[in-house]
Design a protein around this motif. Structure first.
Motif, PDB file in Angstrom:
ATOM      1  N   GLN A  72     -43.262  25.212 -24.317  1.00 52.82           N
ATOM      2  CA  GLN A  72     -42.503  26.422 -24.470  1.00 52.82           C
ATOM      3  C   GLN A  72     -41.141  26.351 -23.983  1.00 52.82           C
ATOM      4  OE1 GLN A  72     -43.789  28.984 -26.334  1.00 52.82           O
ATOM      5  NE2 GLN A  72     -45.755  27.504 -26.592  1.00 52.82           N
ATOM      6  N   ARG A  73     -40.854  25.848 -22.724  1.00 52.29           N
ATOM      7  CA  ARG A  73     -39.620  25.804 -22.270  1.00 52.29           C
ATOM      8  C   ARG A  73     -38.713  24.663 -23.037  1.00 52.29           C
ATOM      9  NH1 ARG A  73     -42.042  26.938 -16.160  1.00 52.29           N
ATOM     10  NH2 ARG A  73     -41.829  29.188 -16.532  1.00 52.29           N
ATOM     11  N   MET A  74     -39.457  23.588 -23.409  1.00 53.50           N
ATOM     12  CA  MET A  74     -38.720  22.575 -24.185  1.00 53.50           C
ATOM     13  C   MET A  74     -37.962  23.211 -25.464  1.00 53.50           C
ATOM     14  SD  MET A  74     -39.342  20.486 -27.260  1.00 53.50           S
ATOM     15  CE  MET A  74     -41.098  20.256 -27.302  1.00 53.50           C
ATOM     16  N   GLN A  75     -38.923  24.289 -26.314  1.00 54.07           N
ATOM     17  CA  GLN A  75     -38.452  24.804 -27.324  1.00 54.07           C
ATOM     18  C   GLN A  75     -37.221  25.746 -26.985  1.00 54.07           C
ATOM     19  OE1 GLN A  75     -41.852  26.992 -29.094  1.00 54.07           O
ATOM     20  NE2 GLN A  75     -43.159  25.185 -28.865  1.00 54.07           N
ATOM     21  N   ASN A  76     -37.315  26.543 -25.850  1.00 55.29           N
ATOM     22  CA  ASN A  76     -36.128  27.022 -25.454  1.00 55.29           C
ATOM     23  C   ASN A  76     -34.940  26.313 -25.154  1.00 55.29           C
ATOM     24  OD1 ASN A  76     -37.468  29.745 -25.299  1.00 55.29           O
ATOM     25  ND2 ASN A  76     -37.801  29.463 -23.131  1.00 55.29           N
ATOM     26  N   GLY A  77     -35.036  25.079 -24.543  1.00 57.37           N
ATOM     27  CA  GLY A  77     -34.005  24.400 -24.297  1.00 57.37           C
ATOM     28  C   GLY A  77     -33.409  23.983 -25.600  1.00 57.37           C
ATOM     29  N   ALA A  78     -34.153  23.502 -26.864  1.00 58.62           N
ATOM     30  CA  ALA A  78     -33.660  22.868 -27.937  1.00 58.62           C
ATOM     31  C   ALA A  78     -33.033  24.109 -28.675  1.00 58.62           C
ATOM     32  CB  ALA A  78     -35.150  22.499 -28.750  1.00 58.62           C
ATOM     33  N   LEU A  79     -33.392  25.449 -28.603  1.00 56.11           N
ATOM     34  CA  LEU A  79     -32.723  26.224 -29.242  1.00 56.11           C
ATOM     35  C   LEU A  79     -31.287  26.669 -28.707  1.00 56.11           C
ATOM     36  CD1 LEU A  79     -35.532  28.904 -29.781  1.00 56.11           C
ATOM     37  CD2 LEU A  79     -34.487  27.879 -31.514  1.00 56.11           C
ATOM     38  N   ARG A  80     -31.131  26.423 -27.489  1.00 61.23           N
ATOM     39  CA  ARG A  80     -29.999  26.803 -26.692  1.00 61.23           C
ATOM     40  C   ARG A  80     -29.188  25.530 -27.011  1.00 61.23           C
ATOM     41  NH1 ARG A  80     -29.612  31.110 -23.963  1.00 61.23           N
ATOM     42  NH2 ARG A  80     -31.456  31.868 -22.779  1.00 61.23           N
ATOM     43  N   HIS A  81     -29.609  24.328 -27.102  1.00 59.78           N
ATOM     44  CA  HIS A  81     -28.845  23.016 -27.503  1.00 59.78           C
ATOM     45  C   HIS A  81     -28.305  23.183 -29.052  1.00 59.78           C
ATOM     46  CE1 HIS A  81     -28.251  18.683 -27.350  1.00 59.78           C
ATOM     47  NE2 HIS A  81     -28.217  18.602 -28.617  1.00 59.78           N
ATOM     48  N   ILE A  82     -29.207  23.720 -29.828  1.00 61.10           N
ATOM     49  CA  ILE A  82     -28.962  23.971 -31.261  1.00 61.10           C
ATOM     50  C   ILE A  82     -27.510  24.896 -31.287  1.00 61.10           C
ATOM     51  CG2 ILE A  82     -29.429  24.957 -33.585  1.00 61.10           C
ATOM     52  CD1 ILE A  82     -32.391  23.843 -32.877  1.00 61.10           C
ATOM     53  N   ARG A  85     -24.488  22.971 -30.114  1.00 59.73           N
ATOM     54  CA  ARG A  85     -24.104  22.142 -31.212  1.00 59.73           C
ATOM     55  C   ARG A  85     -23.414  22.677 -32.511  1.00 59.73           C
ATOM     56  NH1 ARG A  85     -25.820  16.683 -30.573  1.00 59.73           N
ATOM     57  NH2 ARG A  85     -24.452  16.466 -32.526  1.00 59.73           N
ATOM     58  N   ASP A  86     -24.232  23.779 -33.217  1.00 63.69           N
ATOM     59  CA  ASP A  86     -24.022  24.172 -34.622  1.00 63.69           C
ATOM     60  C   ASP A  86     -24.287  25.614 -34.348  1.00 63.69           C
ATOM     61  OD1 ASP A  86     -23.499  24.837 -37.061  1.00 63.69           O
ATOM     62  OD2 ASP A  86     -24.735  23.100 -38.041  1.00 63.69           O
ATOM     63  N   PRO A  87     -23.252  26.233 -33.792  1.00 62.79           N
ATOM     64  CA  PRO A  87     -23.473  27.948 -33.560  1.00 62.79           C
ATOM     65  C   PRO A  87     -24.018  28.671 -34.841  1.00 62.79           C
ATOM     66  CG  PRO A  87     -21.596  27.010 -32.448  1.00 62.79           C
ATOM     67  CD  PRO A  87     -21.963  26.127 -33.340  1.00 62.79           C
ATOM     68  N   ALA A  88     -23.427  28.194 -35.946  1.00 62.60           N
ATOM     69  CA  ALA A  88     -23.548  28.858 -37.452  1.00 62.60           C
ATOM     70  C   ALA A  88     -24.853  28.561 -38.028  1.00 62.60           C
ATOM     71  CB  ALA A  88     -22.570  28.370 -38.448  1.00 62.60           C
ATOM     72  N   LEU A  89     -26.030  27.737 -37.338  1.00 67.78           N
ATOM     73  CA  LEU A  89     -27.104  27.675 -37.834  1.00 67.78           C
ATOM     74  C   LEU A  89     -27.957  28.949 -37.608  1.00 67.78           C
ATOM     75  CD1 LEU A  89     -28.170  23.778 -37.113  1.00 67.78           C
ATOM     76  CD2 LEU A  89     -28.053  24.914 -39.260  1.00 67.78           C
ATOM     77  N   THR A 144     -31.138  18.871 -37.906  1.00 65.71           N
ATOM     78  CA  THR A 144     -31.583  17.304 -37.224  1.00 65.71           C
ATOM     79  C   THR A 144     -30.511  17.071 -36.621  1.00 65.71           C
ATOM     80  OG1 THR A 144     -32.961  17.218 -39.260  1.00 65.71           O
ATOM     81  CG2 THR A 144     -32.322  15.153 -37.784  1.00 65.71           C
ATOM     82  N   ARG A 145     -29.349  16.999 -37.126  1.00 64.42           N
ATOM     83  CA  ARG A 145     -27.954  16.568 -36.426  1.00 64.42           C
ATOM     84  C   ARG A 145     -27.760  17.504 -35.254  1.00 64.42           C
ATOM     85  NH1 ARG A 145     -23.471  14.068 -40.204  1.00 64.42           N
ATOM     86  NH2 ARG A 145     -23.011  13.468 -38.280  1.00 64.42           N
ATOM     87  N   ALA A 146     -27.999  18.933 -35.236  1.00 68.16           N
ATOM     88  CA  ALA A 146     -27.621  19.610 -34.300  1.00 68.16           C
ATOM     89  C   ALA A 146     -28.565  19.311 -33.018  1.00 68.16           C
ATOM     90  CB  ALA A 146     -27.822  21.142 -34.671  1.00 68.16           C
TER      91      ALA A 146
END
Length: 346
Positions: A72-82, A85-89, A144-146
């Motif tokens: 679950q925390r990995m998912q949180n980290g990924a969403l913050r990373h996205i 990297r690409d705020p408009a996604l 994927t790129r984000a």
């Protein structure tokens, strides 16, 4: 029913949490300061509620105990990373608690999160078109790129929905009641074992969404060719990058033009995030393997959890129809179409 030999992942072999609406509301109020009406949402493994109130709209998520906090925390980290990297996604945002945390762990071990709510119509309920498929493929390529550069120890968790594990599905095939579908699945897994499994280590790997099915995509109701949101990062995993493309493509097969739809989806993705020669070569077999994954796991789980069977089997008909459509194709013709659609410097 077939004995369970391969690990489907503990959360696939367990029931979702069962908190009352009142309990979910109390958690949102105590830890996030959120008030409002709560409506349960369907979920395969977790328990989710849509909260609508004065502070806006959110999703309150209570994770399956079997999955573990790290995922679950990995998912949180990924969403913050996205987001960085690409705020408009158009993906959900992690909503911090009143004291600045990304989640709350209850005394019984359940982990609770809150994400922002995205507006739109689920893709499965909207009109379909080639333009929509192209938009979806390009959006996936952006996602994927984000996610490039993101990693987490939990991203290596075992999840049978991950296509790289398709060979482990063989022991589940007896649970497929439809004899024709069972035979098609057996043939596909044979090709996977010969053509894909030995080459997995030579592909590009990264953390990917891994579940872009029509229930996890929102479109604009006024313009259904426009992707308005990407939901449900619950199957996120580190795997060969092309598996992410194959998952999404498996749900976009036009049965009247299977080669054209397969090639067109790959071409739209390739224009944003170019494929390698090897990725192009295994794409067709990975698409078929995803359909087998849907059919075999859904059949096994629906028999085990009949009370949740309608949700579990929601993608079964399209997967079976798609598998029949591509089973009739000549792989050499598909390969030629993909070489034309996705040119790569060799």
């Amino acid at each position: 029913m077939t004995a369970m030999t391969p690990p489907l992942g503990g959360s696939l072999d367990s029931l979702p949490p069962a908190f009352s609406v009142a309990e979910v509301g109390a958690l949102a109020r105590q830890h996030w300061g959120l008030e409002g009406d709560l409506v349960p949402l369907t979920s395969e493994r977790d328990q989710n509620h849509h909260l609508r109130g004065p502070g806006g709209q959110f999703v309150v998520k209570i994770a399956n105990l079997a999955e573990g906090h790290a995922v679950q925390r990995m998912q949180n980290g990924a969403l913050r990373h996205i987001e960085a990297r690409d705020p408009a996604l158009p993906v959900p945002r992690v909503i911090a608690t009143l004291d600045g945390r990304d989640d709350v762990v209850l005394a019984d071990g359940h982990l609770v999160r809150v994400l922002s709510w995205l507006e739109g119509v689920p893709l499965h309920a909207a009109a379909q078109s080639p333009a929509q498929s192209g938009a979806l493929a390009r959006m996936l390529a952006r996602l994927t790129r984000a996610l490039e550069g993101f990693d987490d120890p939990a991203a290596g968790h075992v999840l049978q929905w991950d296509i790289k594990n398709a060979a482990q599905l063989l022991v589940l095939l007896d649970d497929i009641a439809d004899e024709t579908a069972r035979g098609l699945c057996t043939d596909v897994l044979g090709r996977f074992g010969r053509n894909v499994a030995p080459r997995l280590g030579d592909m590009r790997w990264q953390v990917v969404h891994s579940d872009l099915n029509p229930h996890n995509v929102l479109v604009d109701p006024a313009a259904p060719d426009h992707v308005a949101g990407i939901l449900d990062f619950g199957d996120m995993v580190r795997t060969p990058l092309v598996c992410d493309l194959a998952v999404a493509a498996a749900y976009r097969i036009d049965r009247d033009d299977p080669i054209g739809s397969l090639a067109g989806f790959a071409a739209a993705y390739h224009a944003v995030n170019p494929l390698t020669v090897l990725e192009r070569e295994v794409y067709f077999d990975l698409v078929a393997a995803r359909m087998v994954t849907t059919i075999s796991i859904a059949s096994w789980r629906a028999a085990r959890y009949p009370e949740n069977a309608p949700y579990i089997l929601r993608n079964f008909p399209s997967a079976r129809a798609g598998l029949q459509a591509i089973a009739a194709l000549n792989p050499a013709d598909v390969a030629a179409a993909l070489r034309h659609a996705c040119p790569v410097k060799e």
